[in-house]
Design a protein around this motif. Sequence first.
Motif, PDB file in Angstrom:
ATOM      1  N   GLU A 149       5.298  -5.688 -10.882  1.00 50.54           N
ATOM      2  CA  GLU A 149       3.848  -5.543 -10.905  1.00 50.54           C
ATOM      3  C   GLU A 149       3.289  -5.392  -9.493  1.00 50.54           C
ATOM      4  O   GLU A 149       2.408  -4.562  -9.239  1.00 50.54           O
ATOM      5  CB  GLU A 149       3.205  -6.736 -11.613  1.00 50.54           C
ATOM      6  N   ILE A 150       3.801  -6.207  -8.570  1.00 50.11           N
ATOM      7  CA  ILE A 150       3.362  -6.092  -7.170  1.00 50.11           C
ATOM      8  C   ILE A 150       3.783  -4.740  -6.600  1.00 50.11           C
ATOM      9  O   ILE A 150       3.033  -4.090  -5.865  1.00 50.11           O
ATOM     10  CB  ILE A 150       3.939  -7.242  -6.325  1.00 50.11           C
ATOM     11  N   LYS A 151       4.983  -4.307  -6.970  1.00 45.50           N
ATOM     12  CA  LYS A 151       5.484  -3.004  -6.513  1.00 45.50           C
ATOM     13  C   LYS A 151       4.557  -1.883  -6.968  1.00 45.50           C
ATOM     14  O   LYS A 151       4.217  -0.977  -6.198  1.00 45.50           O
ATOM     15  CB  LYS A 151       6.900  -2.789  -7.043  1.00 45.50           C
ATOM     16  N   LYS A 152       4.125  -1.945  -8.230  1.00 53.63           N
ATOM     17  CA  LYS A 152       3.202  -0.930  -8.743  1.00 53.63           C
ATOM     18  C   LYS A 152       1.874  -0.960  -7.993  1.00 53.63           C
ATOM     19  O   LYS A 152       1.256   0.081  -7.754  1.00 53.63           O
ATOM     20  CB  LYS A 152       2.977  -1.137 -10.234  1.00 53.63           C
ATOM     21  N   ASP A 153       1.429  -2.181  -7.628  1.00 53.66           N
ATOM     22  CA  ASP A 153       0.183  -2.298  -6.870  1.00 53.66           C
ATOM     23  C   ASP A 153       0.313  -1.611  -5.519  1.00 53.66           C
ATOM     24  O   ASP A 153      -0.576  -0.853  -5.097  1.00 53.66           O
ATOM     25  CB  ASP A 153      -0.181  -3.775  -6.673  1.00 53.66           C
ATOM     26  N   TYR A 154       1.425  -1.866  -4.817  1.00 49.66           N
ATOM     27  CA  TYR A 154       1.638  -1.237  -3.508  1.00 49.66           C
ATOM     28  C   TYR A 154       1.688   0.280  -3.630  1.00 49.66           C
ATOM     29  O   TYR A 154       1.100   1.009  -2.828  1.00 49.66           O
ATOM     30  CB  TYR A 154       2.940  -1.749  -2.889  1.00 49.66           C
ATOM     31  N   LEU A 155       2.417   0.770  -4.642  1.00 52.23           N
ATOM     32  CA  LEU A 155       2.495   2.217  -4.854  1.00 52.23           C
ATOM     33  C   LEU A 155       1.121   2.792  -5.173  1.00 52.23           C
ATOM     34  O   LEU A 155       0.785   3.900  -4.758  1.00 52.23           O
ATOM     35  CB  LEU A 155       3.469   2.530  -5.984  1.00 52.23           C
ATOM     36  N   GLY A 156       0.322   2.018  -5.907  1.00 48.88           N
ATOM     37  CA  GLY A 156      -1.031   2.456  -6.218  1.00 48.88           C
ATOM     38  C   GLY A 156      -1.891   2.559  -4.966  1.00 48.88           C
ATOM     39  O   GLY A 156      -2.674   3.515  -4.815  1.00 48.88           O
ATOM     40  N   PHE A 157      -1.760   1.582  -4.042  1.00 51.90           N
ATOM     41  CA  PHE A 157      -2.491   1.647  -2.774  1.00 51.90           C
ATOM     42  C   PHE A 157      -2.087   2.889  -1.991  1.00 51.90           C
ATOM     43  O   PHE A 157      -2.938   3.594  -1.431  1.00 51.90           O
ATOM     44  CB  PHE A 157      -2.210   0.397  -1.922  1.00 51.90           C
ATOM     45  N   LEU A 158      -0.780   3.156  -1.950  1.00 46.98           N
ATOM     46  CA  LEU A 158      -0.276   4.318  -1.219  1.00 46.98           C
ATOM     47  C   LEU A 158      -0.770   5.607  -1.856  1.00 46.98           C
ATOM     48  O   LEU A 158      -1.251   6.517  -1.163  1.00 46.98           O
ATOM     49  CB  LEU A 158       1.252   4.289  -1.206  1.00 46.98           C
ATOM     50  N   ARG A 159      -0.681   5.687  -3.166  1.00 44.93           N
ATOM     51  CA  ARG A 159      -1.085   6.904  -3.881  1.00 44.93           C
ATOM     52  C   ARG A 159      -2.575   7.179  -3.734  1.00 44.93           C
ATOM     53  O   ARG A 159      -3.009   8.334  -3.706  1.00 44.93           O
ATOM     54  CB  ARG A 159      -0.704   6.761  -5.354  1.00 44.93           C
ATOM     55  N   ALA A 160      -3.369   6.110  -3.626  1.00 47.62           N
ATOM     56  CA  ALA A 160      -4.818   6.267  -3.530  1.00 47.62           C
ATOM     57  C   ALA A 160      -5.248   6.971  -2.246  1.00 47.62           C
ATOM     58  O   ALA A 160      -6.360   7.492  -2.160  1.00 47.62           O
ATOM     59  CB  ALA A 160      -5.502   4.908  -3.629  1.00 47.62           C
ATOM     60  N   THR A 161      -4.369   7.002  -1.250  1.00 46.96           N
ATOM     61  CA  THR A 161      -4.712   7.643   0.029  1.00 46.96           C
ATOM     62  C   THR A 161      -4.317   9.118   0.065  1.00 46.96           C
ATOM     63  O   THR A 161      -4.541   9.785   1.074  1.00 46.96           O
ATOM     64  CB  THR A 161      -4.003   6.926   1.188  1.00 46.96           C
ATOM     65  N   ILE A 162      -3.726   9.623  -1.029  1.00 49.41           N
ATOM     66  CA  ILE A 162      -3.096  10.952  -1.007  1.00 49.41           C
ATOM     67  C   ILE A 162      -3.832  11.900  -1.945  1.00 49.41           C
ATOM     68  O   ILE A 162      -4.094  11.573  -3.107  1.00 49.41           O
ATOM     69  CB  ILE A 162      -1.614  10.832  -1.408  1.00 49.41           C
ATOM     70  N   ASN A 163      -4.160  13.107  -1.440  1.00 43.39           N
ATOM     71  CA  ASN A 163      -4.819  14.100  -2.288  1.00 43.39           C
ATOM     72  C   ASN A 163      -3.789  14.953  -3.033  1.00 43.39           C
ATOM     73  O   ASN A 163      -2.585  14.812  -2.825  1.00 43.39           O
ATOM     74  CB  ASN A 163      -5.786  14.971  -1.478  1.00 43.39           C
ATOM     75  N   GLU A 164      -4.276  15.855  -3.875  1.00 41.88           N
ATOM     76  CA  GLU A 164      -3.391  16.592  -4.760  1.00 41.88           C
ATOM     77  C   GLU A 164      -2.390  17.476  -4.020  1.00 41.88           C
ATOM     78  O   GLU A 164      -1.180  17.408  -4.281  1.00 41.88           O
ATOM     79  CB  GLU A 164      -4.225  17.462  -5.702  1.00 41.88           C
ATOM     80  N   LYS A 165      -2.864  18.300  -3.096  1.00 44.10           N
ATOM     81  CA  LYS A 165      -1.960  19.202  -2.385  1.00 44.10           C
ATOM     82  C   LYS A 165      -0.925  18.399  -1.588  1.00 44.10           C
ATOM     83  O   LYS A 165       0.247  18.776  -1.512  1.00 44.10           O
ATOM     84  CB  LYS A 165      -2.758  20.110  -1.442  1.00 44.10           C
ATOM     85  N   GLU A 166      -1.369  17.298  -0.999  1.00 39.51           N
ATOM     86  CA  GLU A 166      -0.466  16.433  -0.241  1.00 39.51           C
ATOM     87  C   GLU A 166       0.626  15.871  -1.156  1.00 39.51           C
ATOM     88  O   GLU A 166       1.812  15.848  -0.789  1.00 39.51           O
ATOM     89  CB  GLU A 166      -1.278  15.299   0.367  1.00 39.51           C
ATOM     90  N   ILE A 193      12.339   7.633  -3.756  1.00 37.66           N
ATOM     91  CA  ILE A 193      11.206   7.853  -4.669  1.00 37.66           C
ATOM     92  C   ILE A 193      11.661   7.898  -6.120  1.00 37.66           C
ATOM     93  O   ILE A 193      10.875   7.649  -7.036  1.00 37.66           O
ATOM     94  CB  ILE A 193      10.448   9.132  -4.255  1.00 37.66           C
ATOM     95  N   ARG A 194      12.951   8.173  -6.341  1.00 37.74           N
ATOM     96  CA  ARG A 194      13.495   8.123  -7.700  1.00 37.74           C
ATOM     97  C   ARG A 194      13.436   6.716  -8.285  1.00 37.74           C
ATOM     98  O   ARG A 194      13.455   6.545  -9.502  1.00 37.74           O
ATOM     99  CB  ARG A 194      14.955   8.603  -7.688  1.00 37.74           C
ATOM    100  N   LYS A 195      13.397   5.703  -7.417  1.00 30.41           N
ATOM    101  CA  LYS A 195      13.357   4.316  -7.878  1.00 30.41           C
ATOM    102  C   LYS A 195      11.948   3.883  -8.268  1.00 30.41           C
ATOM    103  O   LYS A 195      11.748   2.742  -8.692  1.00 30.41           O
ATOM    104  CB  LYS A 195      13.878   3.390  -6.774  1.00 30.41           C
ATOM    105  N   THR A 196      10.981   4.764  -8.101  1.00 26.60           N
ATOM    106  CA  THR A 196       9.583   4.403  -8.317  1.00 26.60           C
ATOM    107  C   THR A 196       8.945   5.285  -9.390  1.00 26.60           C
ATOM    108  O   THR A 196       9.522   6.293  -9.813  1.00 26.60           O
ATOM    109  CB  THR A 196       8.773   4.562  -7.022  1.00 26.60           C
ATOM    110  N   THR A 197       7.746   4.902  -9.777  1.00 27.25           N
ATOM    111  CA  THR A 197       6.919   5.744 -10.655  1.00 27.25           C
ATOM    112  C   THR A 197       5.717   6.242  -9.857  1.00 27.25           C
ATOM    113  O   THR A 197       4.595   6.250 -10.355  1.00 27.25           O
ATOM    114  CB  THR A 197       6.455   4.949 -11.884  1.00 27.25           C
ATOM    115  N   PHE A 198       5.971   6.643  -8.616  1.00 24.59           N
ATOM    116  CA  PHE A 198       4.901   7.059  -7.717  1.00 24.59           C
ATOM    117  C   PHE A 198       4.058   8.178  -8.316  1.00 24.59           C
ATOM    118  O   PHE A 198       2.830   8.197  -8.191  1.00 24.59           O
ATOM    119  CB  PHE A 198       5.502   7.505  -6.376  1.00 24.59           C
ATOM    120  N   PHE A 199       4.694   9.145  -8.986  1.00 25.18           N
ATOM    121  CA  PHE A 199       3.964  10.292  -9.533  1.00 25.18           C
ATOM    122  C   PHE A 199       3.368   9.995 -10.914  1.00 25.18           C
ATOM    123  O   PHE A 199       2.606  10.797 -11.433  1.00 25.18           O
ATOM    124  CB  PHE A 199       4.874  11.510  -9.611  1.00 25.18           C
ATOM    125  N   GLY A 200       3.728   8.858 -11.484  1.00 25.21           N
ATOM    126  CA  GLY A 200       3.193   8.481 -12.783  1.00 25.21           C
ATOM    127  C   GLY A 200       4.283   7.945 -13.695  1.00 25.21           C
ATOM    128  O   GLY A 200       5.476   8.181 -13.481  1.00 25.21           O
TER     129      GLY A 200
END
Length: 385
Positions: free
Chosen positions: A305-322, A343-350
């Motif tokens: 859950e904490i991992k998802k929060d961190y990834l969410g913080f990171l993702r929130a700074t990134i626009n679509e083209k980036e 990045i395969r270890k994460t659900t960064f893209f969803g």
Amino acid sequence: MKKYIKDNWKWLSSGFFGLFIIIPLLTQILINIDTINKGSDDGWLGFWGGYLGAIIGIAGAIFVVQIQLKEDREGREVEKVDNTFFNLLTLHNDQKNTLNDERIFEKIYSDFNKELKNQLLEEGLDFFYSEKATIVSILQEFIKGYKNYIENNEQYVSAEFLERWERRKTGATFSDSCTGTADSTLYNDLCYALEEIASIEKFLDDVENKKINYFSHAVFEGAYEKLDNYTRNYKAYLFDVPEKWNQLIAALYKYKSGHLSLLPFNRKKRGIERAINNHYSRIGAYFRIFHRIVKYINDKVADEEIKKDYLGFLRATINEKEMLVIFYNAAYTERGNGLLKEIRKTTFFGEHNELLEDSTVQHFNPNSMLWKSEDLKIMQGFGNK
């Protein structure tokens, strides 16, 4: 405290068993043992009770202190991870702000399409080579058709144009203009047939003598245009064109018109790498710090859950083209292999159910992807350890 009990329940169960079962039994045994100076049961019970009580009290105090120290250490570690993550995120944002001012992610995305189109034209050229025998065979049939047309119609050239026609057949250069009469139309048609024969023979000479090797992606479109024009002109003379030739022209057109799905993986990879390499001197540090952040989250954050929060913080700074540039760098380049591993270890893209073609993708527009179906499948495979 709860986390400590959860992590150490086996040891705590053993201690509970020893404290409330084993120790009382041992106490009873000691009381029953005869000694030189026998005492009363009450005396022995008081002695052993006080003795063991002191031991239990000290052990309990040590136990509580250990738990407190462990929780303090874990708290400091969480705080350290938290501080390091947000420091890295700040560094990442500082880099990104400069790159956004230069619109570098938009430029890279634009270069994706440019370089992939070049790869598509080169792939079209490979397809052209693979169909060389068919191209040569059918164009030779076009020449025969034009020659038959000339043979069957030159006898009807009027006296007014006969001398001109004879000179035309010899290839002589001269000024030639005439009014639009029936006689001039036939003459012009015959002349055009001669020109088409000469053009096709020149093209076939290039093919047969490997001058076609001078073709590159830059002139593949010109080669296609020639074949397409030969077809249109041939049909204009009311000649039939073999269906397989129509199919071949249609297939070549796909390479010219930007059907990126025709590209094999190696050409996709080559096009993406070339586009990113054009900007790597400016974007390289950005990729490295982004890689470091994702790796840090994977290495230091065990709680999902904490991992998802961190990834969410990171993702929130990134626009679509980036985000798309990050994905294509990871999934399609040699330099991005390290990032891909992390990045395969994460659900960064969803999450998997957020990356379906028939549902709304939350974090970017899926229609902006270069190969929507294939790329979404790659993303769906992320999030596994």
